[in-house]
Design a protein around this motif. Structure first.
Motif, PDB file in Angstrom:
ATOM      1  N   ALA A  32       0.846  -1.204   0.000  1.00  6.52           N
ATOM      2  CA  ALA A  32       0.000   0.000   0.000  1.00  6.52           C
ATOM      3  C   ALA A  32       0.878   1.249   0.000  1.00  6.52           C
ATOM      4  CB  ALA A  32      -0.929  -0.009   1.212  1.00  6.52           C
ATOM      5  N   LEU A  33       1.919   1.220   0.818  1.00  7.61           N
ATOM      6  CA  LEU A  33       2.802   2.381   0.905  1.00  7.61           C
ATOM      7  C   LEU A  33       3.684   2.490  -0.345  1.00  7.61           C
ATOM      8  CD1 LEU A  33       3.662   4.698   2.673  1.00  7.61           C
ATOM      9  CD2 LEU A  33       5.297   3.182   3.816  1.00  7.61           C
ATOM     10  N   ALA A  34       4.198   1.354  -0.808  1.00  7.98           N
ATOM     11  CA  ALA A  34       5.073   1.355  -1.988  1.00  7.98           C
ATOM     12  C   ALA A  34       4.314   1.866  -3.212  1.00  7.98           C
ATOM     13  CB  ALA A  34       5.600  -0.055  -2.251  1.00  7.98           C
ATOM     14  N   LEU A  35       3.086   1.394  -3.379  1.00  2.85           N
ATOM     15  CA  LEU A  35       2.298   1.806  -4.542  1.00  2.85           C
ATOM     16  C   LEU A  35       1.951   3.300  -4.454  1.00  2.85           C
ATOM     17  CD1 LEU A  35       0.968   0.818  -7.142  1.00  2.85           C
ATOM     18  CD2 LEU A  35      -1.066   0.226  -5.810  1.00  2.85           C
ATOM     19  N   THR A  36       1.632   3.742  -3.248  1.00  2.00           N
ATOM     20  CA  THR A  36       1.330   5.166  -3.036  1.00  2.00           C
ATOM     21  C   THR A  36       2.542   6.019  -3.422  1.00  2.00           C
ATOM     22  OG1 THR A  36      -0.184   4.633  -1.252  1.00  2.00           O
ATOM     23  CG2 THR A  36       0.667   6.866  -1.287  1.00  2.00           C
ATOM     24  N   ALA A  37       3.723   5.614  -2.944  1.00  3.18           N
ATOM     25  CA  ALA A  37       4.933   6.390  -3.236  1.00  3.18           C
ATOM     26  C   ALA A  37       5.264   6.320  -4.720  1.00  3.18           C
ATOM     27  CB  ALA A  37       6.095   5.858  -2.392  1.00  3.18           C
TER      28      ALA A  37
END
Ligand code: PLP
Length: 431
Positions: A144-149
């Motif tokens: 979730a965080l990787a895709l957001t970044a």
């Protein structure tokens, strides 16, 4: 003396045993052959009688085609990463079974046309957090965080406090994750203190967002200060909050644990979280927030590489709509009830071993609420039972404290109590 090799039965003969035929249908020929070959080796070397080969092969085969074994979590840690984090509710397990075959995960059965994947689950998730304009689900919190970044911060900078440069576990670090997807990190403040103007001074034309990471596995105390989401939200750039634990709304017993609804209401543009920590669901990652941003994330090419399977979607829906999960049940248990159970267990072992009921302190675990101690109770046993209980046919994992093995009941369901007794009795019988 007869040569045992000559009396060893043929593989085909052993495989024809009805029990092994049945096991072949359940587990596959490969697994059954491994068990049979092992028993035949014992026979060839004279350690097993020819007539016992089929019995031995049958005995070592498990009931299900996985080497993952059910374990009783008596560690006192509710969300134990090494034990698979949140145990699924019965409702979620039923949902997984229902969705296991062909299923309408991406089809509207009325029109017969393609439908948005898992759209019912996404609606339930959105309904559970009305403060979110849109939601998205990926494989885990890190995704979730990787895709957001990746979608929002590639070749841009992300501002983060030095006190929030978190290592999640097993050597994986959030700052390294952000850099690996092409974001530039702009660290502000110190380990213990950061001020609003540290953030303000760091913002420039290529700032993608400010990232707030919840320290979900440690606490910093003493001379500390941090800037809350509310204050950061008044600055000119979006605030992304990685809350980690997946609490959807505030929890009475965990007052310091951030939740998705409150964080969005404070002004975060996006919130990311895990599904298998305090939410009590399957491994997945949740993204909540502004429609436009969620849409950019959802349509990024890498979103496809992180999409969840139908089993996860099924389990997540049942987690959201079904009865309370084992995690929320554990958080709601009264310590007096746990002590009663520990006393009953101790009584059932009277005369067999030195078993006592004791009060104890449980914890949420690496999944959230660091430093929070939960009043609990445990069955206290001699420490020498720890290893045999872990490796018994029904593994029970406790913790060693002050030279005793504590089987903490906070994360153990009442249905598992008789299994604990069974496991302890079988271990003691083997002494
Ligand atoms: C647990 C956690 C993660 C990682 O989530 P996974 O679901 O394990 O990938 C990231 N950030 C925080 C704050 C966490 O607590």
């Amino acid at each position: 003396m007869q040569d045992p090799r000559r009396s060893t039965p043929r593989t085909d003969t052993v495989l024809a045993d009805p029990r092994l035929q049945e096991a072949t249908a359940r587990l596959g020929l490969q697994a059954v052959k491994v068990a049979v070959n092992h028993a035949l080796d014992l026979c060839r070397s004279g350690q097993l009688a020819p007539e016992d080969v089929a019995d031995t092969a049958t005995a070592v085969l498990s009931n299900v085609a996985t080497s993952l074994r059910p374990v009783i979590n008596a560690t006192g840690i509710i969300v134990h990463t090494n034990l698979g984090r949140a145990p699924l509710s019965a409702a979620a397990l039923d949902a997984v079974r229902a969705a296991g075959g062909a299923t309408d995960v991406e089809m509207d059965l009325v029109s017969g046309r393609r439908d948005r994947r898992g759209h019912a689950v996404l609606s339930e998730l959105a309904a559970a957090v009305p403060d979110a304009e849109a939601v998205h689900v990926v494989n885990n919190g890190t995704a979730a965080l990787a895709l957001t970044a990746c979608a929002l911060a590639q070749d841009k900078n992300v501002i983060i406090s030095r006190g929030e440069l978190v290592e999640i576990g097993d050597g994986f670090r959030i700052p390294e994750l952000l850099v690996s997807v092409g974001a530039e990190l702009r660290e502000v403040g110190t380990t213990n203190r950061v001020r609003a103007d540290d953030y303000t001074n760091a913002i420039d034309g290529s700032t993608a967002f400010i990232l707030k990471v919840h320290p979900s596995n440690f606490v910093v105390t003493g001379f500390t200060s941090e800037v809350g989401v509310g204050e950061l939200a008044s600055l000119d750039v979006p605030v992304v909050a990685d809350i980690g634990s997946g609490l959807l709304s505030a929890h009475r017993r965990l007052p310091d644990e951030p939740d998705a609804a409150s964080t969005l209401r404070s002004g975060a543009s996006l919130v990311t979280a895990s599904g298998d920590k305090l939410l009590g669901g399957p491994q997945c990652g949740l993204v909540f927030g502004r429609q436009g941003l969620v849409e950019v994330i959802r349509r990024h090419p890498l979103a496809r590489a992180m999409r969840v399977d139908k089993l996860t979607l099924a389990a997540l829906e049942a987690t959201l709509t079904g009865p309370p999960t084992p995690v929320s049940a554990a958080l709601a248990t009264k310590p007096e009830g746990l002590l009663d159970r520990a006393e009953q267990l101790a009584r059932q072992l009277t005369g067999l071993t030195d078993a006592r009921a004791v009060t104890s302190l449980g914890a949420v675990g690496g999944g959230g609420a660091p430093g929070v101690e939960l009043d609990s109770a445990a069955l206290s046993l001699p420490a020498c039972l720890a290893e045999p209980l872990r490796t018994s046919a029904l593994p029970v994992v406790g913790r060693i404290q002050h030279g005793r093995l504590l089987l903490d009941l906070i994360a153990v369901s009442t249905e598992e109590d008789p299994l604990i007794i069974e496991s302890v009795r079988s271990v003691l019988a083997g002494y």
